[in-house]
Write a protein that holds these residues in place. Sequence first.
Motif, mmCIF file in Angstrom:
data_model
loop_
_atom_site.group_PDB
_atom_site.id
_atom_site.type_symbol
_atom_site.label_atom_id
_atom_site.label_comp_id
_atom_site.label_asym_id
_atom_site.label_seq_id
_atom_site.Cartn_x
_atom_site.Cartn_y
_atom_site.Cartn_z
ATOM 1 N N ARG A 104 32.523 38.537 41.545
ATOM 2 C CA ARG A 104 33.227 37.765 40.524
ATOM 3 C C ARG A 104 33.483 38.684 39.342
ATOM 4 N NH1 ARG A 104 30.983 32.110 38.038
ATOM 5 N NH2 ARG A 104 32.909 31.422 37.102
ATOM 6 N N LYS A 135 42.496 32.388 42.506
ATOM 7 C CA LYS A 135 42.586 33.407 43.537
ATOM 8 C C LYS A 135 42.594 34.781 42.859
ATOM 9 C CE LYS A 135 45.272 30.331 46.431
ATOM 10 N NZ LYS A 135 46.385 29.560 45.956
ATOM 11 N N PRO A 136 42.230 35.820 43.593
ATOM 12 C CA PRO A 136 42.276 37.165 43.011
ATOM 13 C C PRO A 136 43.649 37.464 42.413
ATOM 14 C CG PRO A 136 41.173 37.227 45.123
ATOM 15 C CD PRO A 136 41.749 35.837 44.974
#
Length: 103
Positions: A75, A49-50
């Motif tokens: 990305r 996840k970010p």
Amino acid sequence: DRVFDVRYSAHLMDSFDIPDTVMADYYAAYRRFMAETRDPANIITFKMKPGEMVVFDNRRILHGRTAFDPMTGHRLLKGFYVDRGEFDSRIRLLGGKTRASTA
């Protein structure tokens, strides 16, 4: 003989300067090794996840990324390497400071 390390990096591979008598055995072993790296029993896959980070010992794990479709989002992947000797030295240094400050 025991194997202690397997250091594999496809982009650093070069031609081999080994006797013809062992070339067939080498390629048989290489094919087996590559099959092991692609066996689902030896693969762990997860989606990060970010903001998440993964840290691993580069001498203990083969790592890679799966395909990414740039039309599905952005990305950003940042990587860095730490020299094992430098890492071990820092741990010893910090450990020494921790012990000295608590004494």
